[in-house]
Every structure is written in structure tokens, then in C-alpha cells.
Design an enzyme around this catalytic site. Sequence first.
Site, PDB file in Angstrom:
ATOM      1  N   GLU A 124       0.682 -35.589 -73.004  1.00 17.19           N
ATOM      2  CA  GLU A 124      -0.170 -35.498 -71.532  1.00 17.19           C
ATOM      3  C   GLU A 124      -0.483 -34.077 -71.071  1.00 17.19           C
ATOM      4  O   GLU A 124      -1.388 -33.916 -70.662  1.00 17.19           O
ATOM      5  CB  GLU A 124       0.849 -36.230 -70.597  1.00 17.19           C
ATOM      6  CG  GLU A 124       0.303 -36.356 -69.236  1.00 17.19           C
ATOM      7  CD  GLU A 124      -1.112 -37.177 -69.024  1.00 17.19           C
ATOM      8  OE1 GLU A 124      -0.943 -38.435 -69.414  1.00 17.19           O
ATOM      9  OE2 GLU A 124      -2.267 -36.687 -69.003  1.00 17.19           O
ATOM     10  N   ILE A 131      -2.500 -32.899 -64.764  1.00 16.86           N
ATOM     11  CA  ILE A 131      -3.480 -34.045 -64.179  1.00 16.86           C
ATOM     12  C   ILE A 131      -3.247 -35.166 -65.032  1.00 16.86           C
ATOM     13  O   ILE A 131      -3.319 -34.866 -66.281  1.00 16.86           O
ATOM     14  CB  ILE A 131      -5.137 -33.626 -64.346  1.00 16.86           C
ATOM     15  CG1 ILE A 131      -5.317 -32.273 -63.513  1.00 16.86           C
ATOM     16  CG2 ILE A 131      -5.913 -34.797 -63.795  1.00 16.86           C
ATOM     17  CD1 ILE A 131      -6.833 -32.010 -63.573  1.00 16.86           C
ATOM     18  N   GLY A 182      -2.558 -12.633 -63.084  1.00 17.46           N
ATOM     19  CA  GLY A 182      -1.944 -13.479 -63.870  1.00 17.46           C
ATOM     20  C   GLY A 182      -2.479 -14.725 -64.154  1.00 17.46           C
ATOM     21  O   GLY A 182      -2.287 -15.787 -64.845  1.00 17.46           O
ATOM     22  N   LYS A 200      -9.447 -29.121 -75.815  1.00 15.98           N
ATOM     23  CA  LYS A 200      -9.080 -29.914 -74.861  1.00 15.98           C
ATOM     24  C   LYS A 200     -10.103 -31.127 -74.915  1.00 15.98           C
ATOM     25  O   LYS A 200      -9.763 -32.449 -74.969  1.00 15.98           O
ATOM     26  CB  LYS A 200      -8.975 -29.422 -73.599  1.00 15.98           C
ATOM     27  CG  LYS A 200      -7.642 -28.631 -73.413  1.00 15.98           C
ATOM     28  CD  LYS A 200      -7.904 -27.534 -71.988  1.00 15.98           C
ATOM     29  CE  LYS A 200      -6.759 -27.046 -71.862  1.00 15.98           C
ATOM     30  NZ  LYS A 200      -6.855 -25.931 -70.623  1.00 15.98           N
ATOM     31  N   GLY A 297      -0.446 -23.747 -65.009  1.00 19.30           N
ATOM     32  CA  GLY A 297       0.758 -23.383 -64.308  1.00 19.30           C
ATOM     33  C   GLY A 297       2.013 -24.168 -64.583  1.00 19.30           C
ATOM     34  O   GLY A 297       2.133 -25.200 -65.209  1.00 19.30           O
TER      35      GLY A 297
HETATM   36  N1  HSE Z   1      -5.537 -20.785 -70.248  1.00 18.35           N
HETATM   37  C1  HSE Z   1      -5.746 -22.297 -69.741  1.00 18.35           C
HETATM   38  C2  HSE Z   1      -6.461 -22.309 -68.412  1.00 18.35           C
HETATM   39  C3  HSE Z   1      -3.962 -22.786 -69.410  1.00 18.35           C
HETATM   40  O1  HSE Z   1      -7.081 -21.403 -68.046  1.00 18.35           O
HETATM   41  O2  HSE Z   1      -6.916 -23.571 -68.138  1.00 18.35           O
HETATM   42  C4  HSE Z   1      -4.062 -24.104 -69.473  1.00 18.35           C
HETATM   43  O3  HSE Z   1      -4.185 -24.779 -70.693  1.00 18.35           O
END
Ligand code: HSE
Length: 405
Positions: A124, A131, A182, A200, A297
Site C-alpha cells: 500500500e 493515501i 529536506g 508508481k 513523509g
Molecule cells: N520522493 C518521493 C516523492 C517520496 O517526492 O513523492 C515518496 O515516494
Amino acid sequence: MIKIAVLGYGTVGSGVVEVIEKNKEMVNKKAGEELEVKYILDLLDFPDDPYGDRVIHDFGTILADDEIRIICETMGGVGKAYEFTKLALQAGKSVCTSNKELVAAHGPELLALAKSNNCNYLFEASVGGGIPIIRPLNYSLTAERIEAITGILNGTTNYILSKMEYEGADYETVLKEAQEKGYAERNPEADVEGHDACRKIAILSSLMTGKNVDYRRIYTEGITGIQPRDFAYAKQMGMSIKLLAISREEKGKTLAMVSPFLIDAGHPLHMVNGVFNAVFVRGNMLGDSMYYGRGAGKLPTASAVVSDVIDCARHIGKVIMCFWDAQEAELAVIDQASRRFFLRVKTEGADRARALFGAGTEKVTLPGVPEECGLITPVMTEADFAESYGKLDGLCVGRRLRLEA
Ligand code: HSE
């Protein structure tokens, strides 16, 4: 009691331990049994950490321990993570992961391995961070034929684009600021070149089609080269620029791509700003639905991993169905996809460009910018656009953009 091991005590791994501890009572109630983190595998020691005594360095200890039924793989990458995941599944231990690289590269193999060993491989957290999107596709939208998925799947690039849009800042300045805060990695290539979003959408496309959509075959463009002036044109046209990851049925094939798009103010993804992600899904019965939230996060991502742990705990010895076969999905060739395009040309090239793109080409000008104009082409194929665009050598400014209807 169900004992768990966490592989990798970085941001997400430590978040997993924190979520299980903070929401202990509720997590245990929902899992139907008490969950306990027995081992944390990491290269480092964490002597000052409250869970420091559970840190080990040898995966063999976890593998040999029959009490461990569920493993959270929060290491990332496709090296050791792949090796450990295979060994865990072969041993009948379920694996929950946030590792999109591994899921995109070896999803069908690992799902088949889990199935043949009566355990589960759940992911997930691999798309959209916290989400819920994998479970809705797997569990909730099962009566639907999913026709299209359009996502803002990368928080870093969405943050950069939002800052450029609302503050008029240039790409380099915003990227530097994002790195300082960050939000962006020191080496931002995977995010800004679209590779992260590509993996993704490969995962979501595979769940959409039930077949394997190989991320290496997905056309991918990133956000570099987008200029503050592109946002000035977008504003003038009532649009925004977003890095979209798209997968849709097109004439019996799957068209999957990642690219910056101009989207209209009426599009539901228009309001998704900053580090937020959203996935817009079109089903043939339900119609449109959207899933929105924090795509990255520590705690949001860990929350998704723990939701998988709970699912595994509820299904010890049972396989949770996931339709993702190893058979390759048939992908549409992007050249034949049709859409409108936006380009910027020097003023002296405007007539030539309009002659090339046809009578339906619309012109956009910016006040106080006499040296160039923007053009929106009629609907045309990628191949036809590329051919005409190539004939405007030296007359174009910046980079061309696609329009999402
Ligand atoms: N580097 C990814 C982003 C982190 O900025 O969405 C989460 O997969």
C-alpha cells in the site's frame, strides 16, 4: 501475539515502529491480536533509541525465527531488499513494503511467491505514501473496469511546480530550497526526471490491467526546463502545470506515460498543491473518484505500511487476492496518442508555426512580452506534432507542453 521484524530503521522503518507503538491499542484491536516488533534489522546500532535493544544486523536471525510472521521491508532499492523479500516469502512470512522500486521491478514474481507459500506481499505504501489507493483498487473497485488512472504521484515535483506557480520563482531556486527543507533529495534526479512517478504508475497500471506494465516501457519526461514564464502563460489560460502520471485504455491497449501537463482549472487535480499527491480514477460503472493526501513523509507512509501489517495479521495462512499477472500488458505507442500541445515561439515564427499546426491553432500573448507568443495546437497525434515542431528549429522558446483534457 504476532511478532514482526522491520528491515531498515530509516525514516519509514522508524515510523512503522512509532505508529505501532502510538496506536497500540487500536492497532491490536483491528489486527485481532497483539502485534510486537521483535527485531529491527539495520547496518547501524541505535544505542539511545527506545527500541535500540531490538536492533540486529543479521537477517538470518529473522528468517530462522518461527515467531516472526510478518516483515516490514522499508530498506528500499532492489538489491538486499529483493533478496530478503524472496527469502521471507519462501519461508511463509508475509512482507509489507513501501519499496516502489522493488514492487515495480518484481511485483508479479513476489506476489506469485507469496501465493505459493500461503502468505502475502502487500505494498500500500509504495504508491501515494499514506493515501489508500492500492487497497481501493484491489478491494473496493473490484466491480469496476478501470478505464483510466491519472495521478500526481510525486510530492517533490509537485512542491517545486506549486512554488514556481504561486511565487513566480525559478526552478533552480525552488529546487535548492526544497533540498534545504529536506523535501527533495540531494540527488533529485529520480524525482525531477519522473522516474519515481514512472514506477508508481507502472504499479497502478498493472493493477488496472491485471497484467504487468513494465516501468522501463513507460514514456517518461520530467520537469526540468519548465520556466516561470510557462506559468505566466498557464495563468493567462486559466491553467496549471502538473507532473501527471497517466494510464488509460486506448483502443484495447494501455497508454501509460509521465509528463508535465497543462491542466484546466476545472480539472480535479488542479487544486492538488505542494507535497500532496492525488490519484484520479475513472471506472466504467462508478465514473470518477479521487484519492488525495500526503504522498510521502515518515508517519503517513508508515501508516500505510502498518495498515498492511494489520491486513496480514487478519489473514495469517490465507492469501489476499491481487490481480497482477506476469504476462506483459500490451502498451499503446505514444506516437499515435492524440491531444493538444502548447508551445512558445518567437514572434517572427508565429505565422510559420500557425501554418504548420493548422487553422485551429490558438494564440496567447503575455502583456509586456512582445518578443514571443504561446500557441495551442488543435488535437493532433504526438507524431504529427513532433514532425511540425521539428520544422521550427531556432524559432521555439523553452519546452513544449502537453494539454490534459
Ligand atoms: N520522493 C518521493 C516523492 C517520496 O517526492 O513523492 C515518496 O515516494
